[in-house]
Design an enzyme around this catalytic site. Structure first.
Site, mmCIF file in Angstrom:
data_model
loop_
_atom_site.group_PDB
_atom_site.id
_atom_site.type_symbol
_atom_site.label_atom_id
_atom_site.label_comp_id
_atom_site.label_asym_id
_atom_site.label_seq_id
_atom_site.Cartn_x
_atom_site.Cartn_y
_atom_site.Cartn_z
ATOM 1 N N SER A 55 -2.448 -5.331 0.834
ATOM 2 C CA SER A 55 -2.444 -4.987 2.266
ATOM 3 C C SER A 55 -3.309 -5.945 3.201
ATOM 4 O O SER A 55 -4.359 -6.453 2.431
ATOM 5 C CB SER A 55 -2.936 -3.716 2.248
ATOM 6 O OG SER A 55 -3.063 -3.389 3.644
ATOM 7 N N TYR A 60 -8.043 4.188 0.696
ATOM 8 C CA TYR A 60 -6.999 3.178 0.631
ATOM 9 C C TYR A 60 -7.475 1.877 0.977
ATOM 10 O O TYR A 60 -7.032 0.850 0.230
ATOM 11 C CB TYR A 60 -5.980 3.284 1.889
ATOM 12 C CG TYR A 60 -4.536 2.440 2.116
ATOM 13 C CD1 TYR A 60 -3.748 2.646 1.359
ATOM 14 C CD2 TYR A 60 -4.949 1.328 3.013
ATOM 15 C CE1 TYR A 60 -2.672 1.659 1.456
ATOM 16 C CE2 TYR A 60 -3.826 0.589 3.281
ATOM 17 C CZ TYR A 60 -2.778 0.803 2.504
ATOM 18 O OH TYR A 60 -1.695 -0.347 2.752
#
Length: 291
Positions: free
Chosen positions: A159, A172
């Site tokens: 990401s 995350y």
């Protein structure tokens, strides 16, 4: 030394992938990747918790003329992962693919958009288990077979959050950063034996997960999932093996641009995590950036 092998270039040609195992394959990016690989001629093992949705994707793969294995499993469950990988690696006569040439660690979760001190401890750790323990378990069980056959490829869905600090969703943030370390470690340890590893950021794709995230409320511009499919298909073919160990972001990279960049790459740790020196005369500058 692993560093010397990486700098020296390919030690052998790894054949294009014929088979793939995709986690989180029942929806969203995982489903798109599984179907894209099938269209490219690969047989696919599909892993996800939702057996009904997995069956639907499997039918779509078979409609494309490729073999699909439905392997319902939770990627955080070591025993379930071991069973799924054994089923995928079984001989075709026994209902398997005969081996996994490409592993795509796509399954992932995100935690609540709150600062770390407000995070729910159980949710926080559960996100780490899905996003880090899951890819670890899959690689732990799949990579030995790849090495025994002379090589293979691993793609982790990373990401943009892998590269910078976030004020919220710290689980995350931490987990996607950890993936870059895992992938680079696989590259260093396995490159000389034919293992290639890639950390791929898909951009902000319209999925069920992103639809429920407050940070994306009102968003009208999304990254087409087709860009990730194109990149993973190129990785499966071997066209991007020179970029093994790299962080790849489809919002900025294409297979063609990466090939050109790899041909002139000279950084000692190209596209990898490093702590930056505080100033030009920082006494740790060489230590931080020199390897």
């Amino acid at each position: 030394m692993a560093d010397e092998a990486a700098v020296a270039g390919p030690v052998g040609v790894v054949p294009p992938a014929r088979t793939a195992l995709v986690t989180g394959a029942s929806r969203g990016i995982g489903r798109a990747l599984a179907l894209g690989l099938a269209r490219a001629g690969l047989d696919v093992a599909l892993v996800a918790r939702d057996a009904d949705r997995l069956a639907e994707v499997a039918r779509e793969v078979r409609d494309l003329g490729r073999t699909a294995l439905e392997l319902p499993a939770d990627v955080t469950d070591a025993a379930a992962v071991a069973v799924a990988v054994r089923a995928a690696e079984a001989a075709p006569a026994d209902g398997g693919l005969g081996g996994v040439d490409l592993l795509v660690n796509n399954a992932g979760r995100i935690d609540a958009e709150v600062p770390l001190w407000e995070a729910d401890p159980d949710e926080w750790w559960s996100v780490l288990e899905t996003n880090v323990r899951g890819p670890f378990l899959l690689a732990r069980h799949v990579v030995p077979g790849m090495l025994a056959r002379g090589g293979g490829r691993v793609v982790d869905l990373a990401s943009g959050a892998s590269l910078h600090e976030m004020v919220a969703s710290s689980a995350y943030n931490a987990s996607k950063t950890a993936l870059l370390r895992l992938g680079a470690g696989l590259h260093e340890a396995g490159y000389a034996r034919g293992l290639r590893a890639f950390e791929l950021s898909p951009g902000t794709v319209a999925t069920e997960m992103t639809a429920g995230m407050p940070m994306h409320a009102g968003r009208t511009e999304w990254t087409p999932v087709e860009r990730s499919v194109e990149m993973v298909v190129a990785i499966a073919s071997g066209d991007l093996d020179a970029c093994s160990g790299w962080f790849v972001r489809v919002t900025h990279d294409t297979p063609e641009s990466l090939s050109r960049l790899a041909a002139r790459a000279s950084a000692p740790a190209a596209r990898r995590l490093r702590v930056q020196p505080a100033a030009a005369d920082d006494p740790l500058a060489e230590v931080l950036t020199g390897r």
